[in-house]
Design an enzyme around this catalytic site. Structure first.
Site, PDB file in Angstrom:
ATOM      1  N   LYS A   1      -8.155  -4.401  -7.232  1.00  0.00           N
ATOM      2  CA  LYS A   1      -8.033  -4.915  -6.617  1.00  0.00           C
ATOM      3  C   LYS A   1      -7.616  -4.576  -4.959  1.00  0.00           C
ATOM      4  CE  LYS A   1      -7.280  -8.066  -4.237  1.00  0.00           C
ATOM      5  NZ  LYS A   1      -7.268  -8.182  -2.513  1.00  0.00           N
TER       6      LYS A   1
ATOM      7  N   GLU B   1       6.084  -1.225  -6.122  1.00  0.00           N
ATOM      8  CA  GLU B   1       6.868  -1.014  -4.601  1.00  0.00           C
ATOM      9  C   GLU B   1       6.368  -2.181  -3.026  1.00  0.00           C
ATOM     10  OE1 GLU B   1       5.718   2.862  -2.309  1.00  0.00           O
ATOM     11  OE2 GLU B   1       4.349   2.372  -2.777  1.00  0.00           O
TER      12      GLU B   1
ATOM     13  N   CYS C   1       5.292   2.398   4.309  1.00  0.00           N
ATOM     14  CA  CYS C   1       6.271   1.283   3.625  1.00  0.00           C
ATOM     15  C   CYS C   1       7.741   2.185   3.703  1.00  0.00           C
ATOM     16  CB  CYS C   1       6.046   0.556   2.285  1.00  0.00           C
ATOM     17  SG  CYS C   1       6.059   1.943   0.641  1.00  0.00           S
TER      18      CYS C   1
ATOM     19  N   GLU D   1      11.088  -6.316   8.164  1.00  0.00           N
ATOM     20  CA  GLU D   1       9.971  -5.234   8.127  1.00  0.00           C
ATOM     21  C   GLU D   1       8.649  -5.608   8.757  1.00  0.00           C
ATOM     22  OE1 GLU D   1       8.113  -2.094   5.256  1.00  0.00           O
ATOM     23  OE2 GLU D   1       7.176  -4.491   4.720  1.00  0.00           O
TER      24      GLU D   1
END
Length: 499
Positions: free
Chosen positions: A179, A254, A288, A390
């Protein structure tokens, strides 16, 4: 009259399948702000069809009983086909998420390595013969595939992050449903027919597109799914982990990062500054592992700020298809707005901008896209939201430190533990600091180096499980212990004690 954008269906059981309710989602080219295709808006019925196809393929002798060397040959052939279609795939991903075409060409050149690497591992997960208390008992272990694996991937590196999941999953003998992000499905939809061309049986690899809460959640919750591998935000990862844990479904996650990039006073400051720029401004900071917190020792702090600010101010923004462009747009409009909001927040918290800090002035190729200037903050404090949350954009905060112990406290002072960079000429310090950093990956005098051979993992809120390397194969297998009694004599009476 303008041409309607093309529509892309799901890829299920080796065929293109329209969405169950006939709905499609627009996807925008971030460099122009214009819709350039529509992808199927999946729902629970589409998820069911995809998982059922994968489950049937998993039990199909054409895949289940395929000799391991033949499975490896299929992966190698697929890797070759990626190379043959690399330019088309690179351009598609650039149009879809705004990454530089030069970067995507390099990424596509390395992508076949993942499939070649795992093709070489298909026959390597050996079991063991375990000593038993009696000679008549043979005890051995075998590693088996799990079954249906759901891979959910983000919009920043669709092909690369998909490859890190499906290559080991297929090498281990699983079947897969992918997906992709609803914002960036095009490159994967161009990639997936190559599996059939390589010789994979239908249903081994399937793709369903759409929103996470409409089709992604249905995939995660499907009772025939044996594992979920997810890359994305920590919040979504936490919800997936909770859902899977309630049903004992395995996960690899992750998640987010707020990685420190550390410059000691004995470092080559010019190289370190280049590494800082590459670590946070490459891919417009949409990675990331972005080194979004820089800690420079007091003696070199001013020089680091000057070098990084000057380089940030000179970066050329523009059309990511052009070779002279150094920074493309953010992948989606809402992400550009999020970055802009964090810059406002940083200023309100008392940090000061030394480069960037706003959308670029309207210029050729910049007016309609989701561009934001590479931004450098100083006078920041590690406890600020600017330094704790983040951002996922081209924003970095540079902060000073004095001692190594102080630095360790600052570097580890977030909920994340994905990656870290260390710049020093002192070999003993490099090993000492690397050992004390709460990060699954530590780079010394480099940043963002990657290889399919090297495992990656996240500590703390940055995730769980391992991707890349031989360890990733174990993430997609289960261990079975087999006990065989070779004694053909009468069975012992369980109520008579042996002398």
């Amino acid at each position: 009259m303008p041409t309607a954008p093309p529509r892309h269906d799901h890829y299920i059981d080796g065929a293109w399948v329209p969405p169950a309710d006939g709905a499609y989602l627009p996807s925008t080219n971030p460099a122009t702000g214009r819709v350039w295709y529509k992808s199927a808006r999946g729902n629970a019925e589409d998820a069911r069809r995809a998982v059922d196809a994968a489950a049937t393929a998993f039990e199909n002798p054409a895949w289940r009983d395929l000799p391991q060397p033949r499975r490896g040959a299929l992966l190698r052939r697929f890797a070759e086909l990626i190379g043959e279609h690399a330019e088309e795939l690179a351009r598609t991903e650039t149009l879809d998420n705004g990454k530089l075409l030069t970067e995507m060409r390099a990424q596509l050149a390395s992508l076949p390595e993942y499939f070649h690497f795992y093709a070489g591992l298909v026959d390597k997960p050996h079991g063991e013969t375990v000593p038993a208390a009696r000679r008549e008992i043979l005890n051995y272990t075998v590693r088996e595939p799990l079954g249906v694996v759901v891979a959910i991937t983000p919009w920043n590196s669709p092909l690369l992050l998909t490859a890190t999941k499906i290559a080991p999953a297929l090498a281990a003998g699983n079947t897969v449903v992918v997906k992709p992000s609803e914002h960036t499905s095009a490159s994967l939809l161009r990639l997936v027919p190559l599996f059939e061309k390589a010789g994979f049986p239908p249903g081994v690899v399937n793709v369903v597109t759409g929103y996470g809460d409409e089709v992604g959640a249905a995939l995660v919750e499907h009772p025939r799914v044996a594992k979920v591998s997810f890359t994305g935000s920590t919040g979504t990862g936490s919800r997936i982990a909770a859902s899977c844990a309630s049903r004992f479904v395995r996960t690899t996650l992750e998640l987010g990062g707020k990685s420190p990039n550390i410059v000691f006073d004995d470092a080559d400051v010019a190289n370190a500054s280049t590494g800082i720029v590459a670590g946070v401004f490459a891919a417009a900071g949409q990675t990331c592992v972005a080194g979004s917190r820089v800690f420079a020792q007091r003696a070199v702090y001013d020089e680091v700020v000057e070098r990084v600010s000057a380089r940030a101010g000179a970066i050329r923004l523009g059309d990511p298809l052009l070779p002279e462009t150094q920074l493309g747009p953010l992948a989606i409009e809402s992400q550009r707005d999020r970055v802009e909001e964090y810059v406002r927040l940083g200023r309100s918290e008392g940090a000061r901008v030394t480069a960037g800090g706003q959308r670029p002035a309207a210029g050729p190729g910049l007016a309609e896209g989701y561009f934001f200037q590479p931004t450098v903050f100083v006078d920041a404090v590690n406890s600020m939201r600017l330094c704790q949350e983040e951002i996922f954009g081209p924003v970095v905060a540079v902060m000073p430190f004095d001692t190594e112990d102080e630095l360790i406290g600052l570097a580890n002072g977030t909920e994340y533990g994905l990656a870290a960079g260390v710049w020093t000429r002192d070999l003993a310090r490099a090993h000492r600091v690397s050992a004390r950093l709460d990060a699954g990956t530590v780079w010394v005098n480099t940043y963002r180096s990657m290889s399919p051979m090297s495992p990656r993992s996240g500590f703390k809120s940055s995730g769980m499980g391992i991707e890349h390397g031989t360890e990733a194969m174990r993430e997609y297998t289960r261990l079975k212990s087999v006990w065989i009694n070779t004694d053909e004599g009468p069975a012992e009476d369980p109520f008579v004690l042996r002398s």
